[in-house]
Design an enzyme around this catalytic site. Structure first.
Site, PDB file in Angstrom:
ATOM      1  N   CYS A 101       0.864  -1.179   0.000  1.00 31.60           N
ATOM      2  CA  CYS A 101       0.000   0.000   0.000  1.00 31.60           C
ATOM      3  C   CYS A 101       0.898   1.225   0.000  1.00 31.60           C
ATOM      4  O   CYS A 101       2.105   1.111   0.175  1.00 31.60           O
ATOM      5  CB  CYS A 101      -0.948   0.026   1.201  1.00 31.60           C
ATOM      6  SG  CYS A 101      -2.310   1.214   0.961  1.00 31.60           S
ATOM      7  N   CYS A 103      -0.020   4.060   1.953  1.00 36.73           N
ATOM      8  CA  CYS A 103      -0.329   4.964   3.069  1.00 36.73           C
ATOM      9  C   CYS A 103       0.801   5.092   4.097  1.00 36.73           C
ATOM     10  O   CYS A 103       0.922   6.100   4.763  1.00 36.73           O
ATOM     11  CB  CYS A 103      -1.643   4.589   3.735  1.00 36.73           C
ATOM     12  SG  CYS A 103      -1.761   2.890   4.292  1.00 36.73           S
ATOM     13  N   CYS A 111      -3.825   6.158   0.846  1.00 29.54           N
ATOM     14  CA  CYS A 111      -3.396   4.881   0.264  1.00 29.54           C
ATOM     15  C   CYS A 111      -3.008   5.017  -1.204  1.00 29.54           C
ATOM     16  O   CYS A 111      -2.622   4.048  -1.842  1.00 29.54           O
ATOM     17  CB  CYS A 111      -4.508   3.849   0.394  1.00 29.54           C
ATOM     18  SG  CYS A 111      -4.998   3.567   2.103  1.00 29.54           S
ATOM     19  N   LYS A 176     -12.194  -5.003   2.784  1.00 30.01           N
ATOM     20  CA  LYS A 176     -11.585  -4.197   3.838  1.00 30.01           C
ATOM     21  C   LYS A 176     -12.525  -3.037   4.146  1.00 30.01           C
ATOM     22  O   LYS A 176     -12.816  -2.212   3.278  1.00 30.01           O
ATOM     23  CB  LYS A 176     -10.231  -3.681   3.375  1.00 30.01           C
ATOM     24  CG  LYS A 176      -9.501  -2.845   4.424  1.00 30.01           C
ATOM     25  CD  LYS A 176      -8.130  -2.428   3.907  1.00 30.01           C
ATOM     26  CE  LYS A 176      -7.355  -1.632   4.940  1.00 30.01           C
ATOM     27  NZ  LYS A 176      -6.027  -1.247   4.434  1.00 30.01           N
ATOM     28  N   ARG A 186      -2.491   2.938  12.967  1.00 33.04           N
ATOM     29  CA  ARG A 186      -2.013   4.180  12.354  1.00 33.04           C
ATOM     30  C   ARG A 186      -0.972   4.855  13.215  1.00 33.04           C
ATOM     31  O   ARG A 186      -0.127   5.585  12.714  1.00 33.04           O
ATOM     32  CB  ARG A 186      -3.207   5.096  12.066  1.00 33.04           C
ATOM     33  CG  ARG A 186      -4.017   4.483  10.941  1.00 33.04           C
ATOM     34  CD  ARG A 186      -5.221   5.284  10.537  1.00 33.04           C
ATOM     35  NE  ARG A 186      -5.973   4.514   9.545  1.00 33.04           N
ATOM     36  CZ  ARG A 186      -7.202   4.805   9.157  1.00 33.04           C
ATOM     37  NH1 ARG A 186      -7.819   5.854   9.663  1.00 33.04           N
ATOM     38  NH2 ARG A 186      -7.805   4.053   8.261  1.00 33.04           N
ATOM     39  N   ARG A 198     -10.998   7.393   4.407  1.00 32.98           N
ATOM     40  CA  ARG A 198     -10.783   6.363   3.376  1.00 32.98           C
ATOM     41  C   ARG A 198     -12.104   5.815   2.839  1.00 32.98           C
ATOM     42  O   ARG A 198     -12.153   4.730   2.276  1.00 32.98           O
ATOM     43  CB  ARG A 198      -9.916   5.246   3.940  1.00 32.98           C
ATOM     44  CG  ARG A 198      -8.544   5.803   4.313  1.00 32.98           C
ATOM     45  CD  ARG A 198      -7.489   4.776   4.628  1.00 32.98           C
ATOM     46  NE  ARG A 198      -6.216   5.494   4.752  1.00 32.98           N
ATOM     47  CZ  ARG A 198      -5.281   5.245   5.650  1.00 32.98           C
ATOM     48  NH1 ARG A 198      -5.422   4.278   6.502  1.00 32.98           N
ATOM     49  NH2 ARG A 198      -4.178   5.972   5.691  1.00 32.98           N
ATOM     50  N   GLU A 214     -16.784  -7.573  -4.175  1.00 30.38           N
ATOM     51  CA  GLU A 214     -15.357  -7.237  -4.133  1.00 30.38           C
ATOM     52  C   GLU A 214     -14.493  -8.504  -4.135  1.00 30.38           C
ATOM     53  O   GLU A 214     -13.474  -8.582  -4.824  1.00 30.38           O
ATOM     54  CB  GLU A 214     -15.036  -6.414  -2.871  1.00 30.38           C
ATOM     55  CG  GLU A 214     -15.641  -5.019  -2.855  1.00 30.38           C
ATOM     56  CD  GLU A 214     -14.797  -4.012  -3.633  1.00 30.38           C
ATOM     57  OE1 GLU A 214     -13.792  -4.417  -4.237  1.00 30.38           O
ATOM     58  OE2 GLU A 214     -15.160  -2.816  -3.629  1.00 30.38           O
ATOM     59  N   LYS A 229     -11.372  -7.861   6.661  1.00 35.20           N
ATOM     60  CA  LYS A 229     -10.715  -7.023   7.666  1.00 35.20           C
ATOM     61  C   LYS A 229     -11.625  -5.880   8.056  1.00 35.20           C
ATOM     62  O   LYS A 229     -12.139  -5.219   7.145  1.00 35.20           O
ATOM     63  CB  LYS A 229      -9.404  -6.492   7.068  1.00 35.20           C
ATOM     64  CG  LYS A 229      -8.617  -5.568   7.971  1.00 35.20           C
ATOM     65  CD  LYS A 229      -7.390  -5.018   7.273  1.00 35.20           C
ATOM     66  CE  LYS A 229      -6.610  -4.121   8.227  1.00 35.20           C
ATOM     67  NZ  LYS A 229      -5.453  -3.490   7.616  1.00 35.20           N
ATOM     68  N   SER A 255      -5.585  -4.051  14.866  1.00 36.25           N
ATOM     69  CA  SER A 255      -4.976  -3.388  16.016  1.00 36.25           C
ATOM     70  C   SER A 255      -5.977  -2.998  17.099  1.00 36.25           C
ATOM     71  O   SER A 255      -5.743  -3.215  18.281  1.00 36.25           O
ATOM     72  CB  SER A 255      -4.214  -2.149  15.539  1.00 36.25           C
ATOM     73  OG  SER A 255      -5.089  -1.256  14.866  1.00 36.25           O
ATOM     74  N   TYR A 294      -1.795  -9.923  16.108  1.00 32.51           N
ATOM     75  CA  TYR A 294      -0.675  -9.522  16.962  1.00 32.51           C
ATOM     76  C   TYR A 294      -0.514 -10.498  18.119  1.00 32.51           C
ATOM     77  O   TYR A 294       0.484 -10.459  18.826  1.00 32.51           O
ATOM     78  CB  TYR A 294      -0.890  -8.080  17.459  1.00 32.51           C
ATOM     79  CG  TYR A 294      -1.077  -7.137  16.283  1.00 32.51           C
ATOM     80  CD1 TYR A 294       0.018  -6.723  15.530  1.00 32.51           C
ATOM     81  CD2 TYR A 294      -2.351  -6.742  15.863  1.00 32.51           C
ATOM     82  CE1 TYR A 294      -0.150  -5.928  14.423  1.00 32.51           C
ATOM     83  CE2 TYR A 294      -2.538  -5.941  14.762  1.00 32.51           C
ATOM     84  CZ  TYR A 294      -1.428  -5.534  14.038  1.00 32.51           C
ATOM     85  OH  TYR A 294      -1.589  -4.743  12.923  1.00 32.51           O
TER      86      TYR A 294
HETATM   87 ZN   LIG Z   1      -3.321   1.961   2.909  1.00 35.64          ZN
END
Ligand SMILES: [Zn+2]
Length: 303
Positions: A101, A103, A111, A176, A186, A198, A214, A229, A255, A294
């Site tokens: 990406c 971003c 992005c 997403k 972020r 976004r 999609e 996601k 996250s 994570y």
């Molecule tokens: Zn991105």
């Protein structure tokens, strides 16, 4: 023996944030246990993860300098490309995926390439292709476009094939959502948009039929693995995607989902080990073959 869903360490993909420098292991404030790592430290972390039973990592890069075009995304000496080479050399058998990406690389945090306040889809795709190719040259096993631009999976597939990288797979961030759960990421990736949001390319949390469209498009364009996601707020989407397409399907336990468990556990309000396992098994039960989390190392050790 009557349990219907199994959770095993071999379904985990461990995200790593790679930065410039050496010996860097900088904690991410809103994600206890997660660090910004220089290449040498990323190798140590990946080696330890593999020893815990985690078969794969996905790399995110944070360059020292950002510009409006996100130039560092395709730089062969940038942190991700350097980390791929180091990991393939130092940790044999580890599956290395790379996030693709712009971003993390653009000064405005979007992005893609912007004109005024608008993201230019097709121009962005050309830049994403260059980034993916640079990861392939470095030795990545899979590239994982996360941008949600239209047509990027097909463009990346074509470019990989043309350059002799037919064996490299594509993990598509296919469904997403435009989610508040990405906040701590972020901070980790220093990629908060400087203006706007976004919503023009990520999905409305209210939609599921659109997610199926999609995913269908990305599979048609050549995605080997499709991803939903975030994970837990979208378990129904995950189930529908897996049932409809039967494609290898990943879910990203993002996250914010991780941070919520950590924060509540720090206050003693929930039993972290138990909630971690319940969360991960729920994602598997809903239809995920693999989980980006994570918690990969912690959960693998517990298992
Ligand atoms: Zn991105």
């Amino acid at each position: 023996m009557v349990r219907e869903t199994r959770l095993t360490p071999d379904c985990f993909i461990y995200p790593l944030f790679v930065v410039e420098g050496e010996g860097v292991r900088r904690p991410v404030g809103s994600m206890p246990g997660v660090f910004n790592l220089s290449v040498d430290e990323a190798v140590n972390e990946a080696r330890a993860a593999k020893a815990d039973g985690v078969p794969a990592v996905i790399l995110f890069g944070i360059p020292a300098a950002k510009d409006p075009m996100g130039s560092a995304a395709a730089d062969s000496e940038a942190p991700v490309q350097a980390a791929v080479r180091a990991l393939k050399r130092e940790v044999p058998g580890l599956l290395v995926m790379t996030d693709v990406c712009l971003c993390e690389y653009t000064s405005h945090g979007h992005c893609g390439i912007v004109d005024g306040e608008e993201i230019l889809n097709d121009v962005t795709v050309e830049h994403l292709v260059q980034a993916a190719l640079s990861h392939a040259v470095a030795g990545a096993d899979f590239v994982a476009p996360s941008d949600m631009m239209d047509g990027r999976v097909g463009a990346i597939r074509t470019a990989l094939d043309e350059h002799g990288f037919q064996q490299i797979g594509i993990v598509s961030y296919a469904a997403k959502y435009c989610s508040g759960f990405y906040g701590p990421f972020r901070e980790a990736a220093d990629s908060t948009p400087q203006f706007g949001d976004r919503r023009s390319h990520q999905m409305d949390p209210a939609n599921v039929a659109e997610a199926l469209r999609e995913v269908e498009i990305d599979i048609a364009e050549g995605a080997d693995i499709v991803m939903v996601k975030p994970a837990v707020p979208y378990l129904d989407v995950l189930t529908r995607v897996k049932e409809r397409f039967g494609q290898p399907t990943a879910a990203y336990h993002v996250s914010g989902e991780y941070a919520m468990i950590k924060a509540a556990a720090e206050r003693g309000w929930i039993d972290e080990a138990r909630v971690m396992m319940e969360t991960l098994i729920s994602i598997r039960r809903a239809g995920a073959d693999m989980i980006l989390t994570y918690y990969a190392r912690e959960a693998a050790r517990a298992l």
